[in-house]
Design a protein around this motif. Sequence first.
Motif, mmCIF file in Angstrom:
data_model
loop_
_atom_site.group_PDB
_atom_site.id
_atom_site.type_symbol
_atom_site.label_atom_id
_atom_site.label_comp_id
_atom_site.label_asym_id
_atom_site.label_seq_id
_atom_site.Cartn_x
_atom_site.Cartn_y
_atom_site.Cartn_z
ATOM 1 N N ARG A 148 20.551 99.430 85.647
ATOM 2 C CA ARG A 148 19.865 100.172 84.124
ATOM 3 C C ARG A 148 21.006 99.310 83.642
ATOM 4 O O ARG A 148 20.469 99.508 82.210
ATOM 5 C CB ARG A 148 20.581 101.487 84.903
ATOM 6 N N LYS A 159 13.235 93.113 91.139
ATOM 7 C CA LYS A 159 14.288 93.919 90.192
ATOM 8 C C LYS A 159 14.125 92.490 89.198
ATOM 9 O O LYS A 159 14.300 92.473 87.661
ATOM 10 C CB LYS A 159 15.361 94.535 90.420
ATOM 11 N N LEU A 160 15.140 91.644 89.483
ATOM 12 C CA LEU A 160 15.782 90.470 88.906
ATOM 13 C C LEU A 160 13.769 89.088 87.939
ATOM 14 O O LEU A 160 13.852 89.183 86.574
ATOM 15 C CB LEU A 160 15.894 89.035 89.576
ATOM 16 N N GLN A 198 9.752 90.379 81.385
ATOM 17 C CA GLN A 198 9.637 91.289 80.521
ATOM 18 C C GLN A 198 10.870 90.435 78.628
ATOM 19 O O GLN A 198 9.792 90.537 78.060
ATOM 20 C CB GLN A 198 10.309 92.771 80.923
ATOM 21 N N THR A 199 11.116 89.251 79.706
ATOM 22 C CA THR A 199 12.638 88.967 78.015
ATOM 23 C C THR A 199 12.211 87.129 78.788
ATOM 24 O O THR A 199 12.470 86.495 77.040
ATOM 25 C CB THR A 199 13.907 89.432 78.755
ATOM 26 N N LYS A 221 18.859 93.311 77.174
ATOM 27 C CA LYS A 221 17.747 93.564 76.162
ATOM 28 C C LYS A 221 18.077 93.886 75.042
ATOM 29 O O LYS A 221 17.625 93.371 73.630
ATOM 30 C CB LYS A 221 17.104 94.476 76.651
ATOM 31 N N GLU A 253 10.792 91.068 87.001
ATOM 32 C CA GLU A 253 10.418 92.131 86.451
ATOM 33 C C GLU A 253 11.378 92.041 84.991
ATOM 34 O O GLU A 253 10.768 92.022 84.123
ATOM 35 C CB GLU A 253 10.854 93.502 87.095
ATOM 36 N N ILE A 254 12.567 91.760 85.022
ATOM 37 C CA ILE A 254 13.436 91.843 83.375
ATOM 38 C C ILE A 254 13.190 90.680 83.099
ATOM 39 O O ILE A 254 13.338 90.287 82.266
ATOM 40 C CB ILE A 254 14.748 92.161 83.629
ATOM 41 N N ALA A 293 21.214 93.215 87.342
ATOM 42 C CA ALA A 293 19.974 93.248 85.666
ATOM 43 C C ALA A 293 19.378 94.690 87.026
ATOM 44 O O ALA A 293 18.383 95.196 85.941
ATOM 45 C CB ALA A 293 18.391 92.485 86.272
ATOM 46 N N ASP A 322 19.940 88.864 90.556
ATOM 47 C CA ASP A 322 20.549 90.068 91.245
ATOM 48 C C ASP A 322 19.907 90.191 93.401
ATOM 49 O O ASP A 322 18.781 89.156 92.925
ATOM 50 C CB ASP A 322 19.461 91.190 91.158
ATOM 51 N N SER A 351 21.008 95.456 82.063
ATOM 52 C CA SER A 351 18.877 95.354 81.438
ATOM 53 C C SER A 351 19.512 95.502 79.924
ATOM 54 O O SER A 351 18.338 95.310 79.147
ATOM 55 C CB SER A 351 17.743 96.401 82.185
ATOM 56 N N GLU A 366 16.472 83.168 86.066
ATOM 57 C CA GLU A 366 16.546 83.542 87.072
ATOM 58 C C GLU A 366 17.343 82.724 88.017
ATOM 59 O O GLU A 366 17.126 81.944 88.162
ATOM 60 C CB GLU A 366 15.405 83.616 88.380
#
Length: 266
Positions: free
Chosen positions: A12, A41-42, A48-49, A19, A44-45, A10, A36, A15, A53
């Motif tokens: 650059r 990092k996982l 956001q979306t 996205k 956070e994505i 997940a 991930d 994502s 997970e």
Amino acid sequence: MPNRIGFVGAGRMGSILLKGFLSERVVDVEDLTAYDIESDKLKEIARQTGLTESDSLKQLLEASDIIFLCVKPVEMERVLGLVGPHAKDILIVSVAAGVSTSFIEARCPDSRVIRVMPNHCGLVSEMASAYCVGQSANKEDMAAIEALLESVGKVYRVEETHMDVVTGLSGSGPAYIYLVIEALAAAAEKQGLSKSVAFGLAVQTVKGAAEMADSSQQKTGELIDSVCSPGGTTIEGMKILKQYQVSEAFMEAVDAATKKSRELLV
């Protein structure tokens, strides 16, 4: 097309793609799963979306028809060793530069494989991408990948032998164009324009020129001539670009990036 999509990685590019697919509504968030090794990092994505997970690669594979391997080339051997035993009758899409379809197929013999080279302009749905197929990928697989990638830009099918030059051109190319924008704006600032106006004019000039090249029936050489009035300002500028061999510099940049991609080949 199969609509359950999993992302391994997940970071650059992962994502950017997930996205983009969500924003263009080619996949529902309920059908999107990610894993991930870096849990922060996982999370956070996912925040956001709203995607699901996965706690493990095995869990992600069980929940997916297609998986995108968005990991670095140096990590592929390890990741494929974990994916292979559980990847039965699944489409694996790799975005790792230099990693061949045969390398993946040897470690995931029960899967179909497609290799993609995207770029980060998918963030604004203007991605330039290309793909090639492995031995077992079928027409339905290709149609599914084309539909996904076309939602965030333009996609071309190429032979695998050409994937390295795709990497050198469109994979690395945005950085070359940002350098052009930066230089044009800096030159205008030096002549007295404000930073914001100089940057805005440089960006719009590049954007407009790209749209002209894409939509015009004229060849790029003819478009250059259409701007260069005899005895005018553009010819003076073009003289300097030729003096500094700017065209050759861009060609050598693509060559160097292509060569580096070939050195990564596994």
